[in-house]
Design an enzyme around this catalytic site. Sequence first.
Site, PDB file in Angstrom:
ATOM      1  N   SER A   1       0.374   1.934  -1.672  1.00 49.02           N
ATOM      2  CA  SER A   1      -1.048   1.834  -1.991  1.00 49.02           C
ATOM      3  C   SER A   1      -1.858   2.488  -0.886  1.00 49.02           C
ATOM      4  CB  SER A   1      -1.462   0.362  -2.115  1.00 49.02           C
ATOM      5  OG  SER A   1      -2.860   0.246  -2.237  1.00 49.02           O
TER       6      SER A   1
ATOM      7  N   TYR B   1      -1.181  -7.963   1.677  1.00 46.80           N
ATOM      8  CA  TYR B   1      -0.949  -6.830   0.784  1.00 46.80           C
ATOM      9  C   TYR B   1      -0.925  -5.528   1.587  1.00 46.80           C
ATOM     10  CZ  TYR B   1      -1.497  -3.646  -3.170  1.00 46.80           C
ATOM     11  OH  TYR B   1      -1.314  -2.644  -4.096  1.00 46.80           O
TER      12      TYR B   1
END
Length: 169
Positions: free
Chosen positions: A125, A138
Amino acid sequence: LVKRLSKANYNVFFTYCRHTSGEIRNIMKENNIEYYNVIPFKVDNSNTKEIDNLFSFFQDNNIKLDYLINNSGIVSDGSIEELEVDEWYKVLDINLKGTVTITKKFLSTCQITSKEEKKIINIASYIGQVGAANQSNYSVSKAGIIAFTKSIAREIADKNISINSVCPG
């Protein structure tokens, strides 16, 4: 990814965790994904035993794997003060540990020949590159996937296996 690969006539095996098998059938039906070349497996990517069982199925059934796409990702947003330690590590277990474990099993079970190229794509990401407030777990998990991918690329370059990470966002 599953829809596009199945439409290109690849045999696709994918894992899911949160849905029921009925929900997966409905999702496949809604997306016009046929069962003849797509097989779903319910696997918790943080559970090493379940991953071992999946790869044992491939070996026991003489299924040759050429490509691996690691696309695990859960979020549990909150400030570092708010997040419980167990919740913080759950995101790391699924996103990062799952990617590492599945990649390791893929590399140990695929039949490597000099003529056939194998490919691994890890979905990371943009957040793994820049970080994000209230997403430290995350961010770390996806940054770990990027670093893992770079390191493994150096280890397996001479084996005709390419590994890359993609960072949407």
